[in-house]
Enzyme design. Structure first.
Site, PDB file in Angstrom:
ATOM      1  N   GLY A  43       0.951  -1.182  -0.004  1.00  0.00           N
ATOM      2  CA  GLY A  43       0.002  -0.077  -0.037  1.00  0.00           C
ATOM      3  C   GLY A  43       0.828   1.431  -0.002  1.00  0.00           C
ATOM      4  O   GLY A  43       0.437   2.337  -0.866  1.00  0.00           O
ATOM      5  N   CYS A  44       2.019   1.428   0.793  1.00  0.00           N
ATOM      6  CA  CYS A  44       2.870   2.393   0.945  1.00  0.00           C
ATOM      7  C   CYS A  44       3.490   2.628  -0.437  1.00  0.00           C
ATOM      8  O   CYS A  44       3.787   3.833  -0.707  1.00  0.00           O
ATOM      9  CB  CYS A  44       3.737   2.256   1.964  1.00  0.00           C
ATOM     10  SG  CYS A  44       2.769   2.204   3.746  1.00  0.00           S
ATOM     11  N   THR A  45       3.826   1.529  -1.199  1.00  0.00           N
ATOM     12  CA  THR A  45       4.742   1.602  -2.210  1.00  0.00           C
ATOM     13  C   THR A  45       3.768   2.392  -3.318  1.00  0.00           C
ATOM     14  O   THR A  45       4.086   3.303  -4.226  1.00  0.00           O
ATOM     15  CB  THR A  45       5.141   0.139  -2.908  1.00  0.00           C
ATOM     16  OG1 THR A  45       6.096  -0.193  -1.791  1.00  0.00           O
ATOM     17  CG2 THR A  45       5.834   0.509  -4.146  1.00  0.00           C
ATOM     18  N   ALA A  48       3.270   5.926  -2.650  1.00  0.00           N
ATOM     19  CA  ALA A  48       4.351   6.846  -3.091  1.00  0.00           C
ATOM     20  C   ALA A  48       4.398   6.986  -4.721  1.00  0.00           C
ATOM     21  O   ALA A  48       4.858   7.914  -4.954  1.00  0.00           O
ATOM     22  CB  ALA A  48       5.733   6.288  -2.411  1.00  0.00           C
TER      23      ALA A  48
END
Length: 151
Positions: A43-45, A48
């Protein structure tokens, strides 16, 4: 609890190069301040990379993008290089900004309760005031949602 119209808490944290960056450095510009749980997670990738894809549109509006997690400077450096992230990533291992913005909260995952960063985005205006708070944002649409708000 922070609210729209309140003063955004200032902080000074190290970026992916180890250089100290303060929120107050950006007075006079709008700042997208997004808090995320962990570098190199799915999710964070996606979040970003969505900000990276939209980065030129933020720049055209003279809006700074800053991501904050509790990951180390070294982790941020690898993350930024791996995905060619053009914006600032700040390391907050002591949870200074994370707690000041109230995003360190109880989370439930697979029936297990733990403390962690709840994915939240703040839009801070040119005077250092919170213009918008977006709690529990979706990683894939967060950048576009902010751009739509700025239109």
């Amino acid at each position: 609890m922070l609210t729209v119209g309140s003063k955004a808490p200032d902080f000074t944290l190290a970026d992916a190069e180890g250089k100290l960056v303060s929120l107050s450095d950006f007075l006079g510009k709008k700042v997208v301040l997004y808090f995320y749980p962990k570098d190199n997670t799915p999710g964070c990738t996606r979040q970003a990379c969505a900000f990276a894809s939209a980065y030129e549109r933020f720049r055209a509006k003279d809006v700074k993008v800053i991501g904050i997690s509790k990951d180390s400077v070294a982790s941020h450096k690898k993350f930024a290089e791996k995905f060619d992230l053009p914006f600032i990533l700040l390391s907050d291992p002591e949870l200074t900004a994370i707690q000041a913005y109230g995003v360190w909260q109880e989370k439930k995952m697979c029936g297990k309760v733990s403390m962690g960063v709840v994915r939240t985005t703040f839009l801070i205006d040119e005077n250092g005031l919170i213009e918008q708070i977006m709690p529990k944002v979706k990683p894939d649409t967060n950048a576009e949602d902010i751009l739509a708000y700025l239109e």
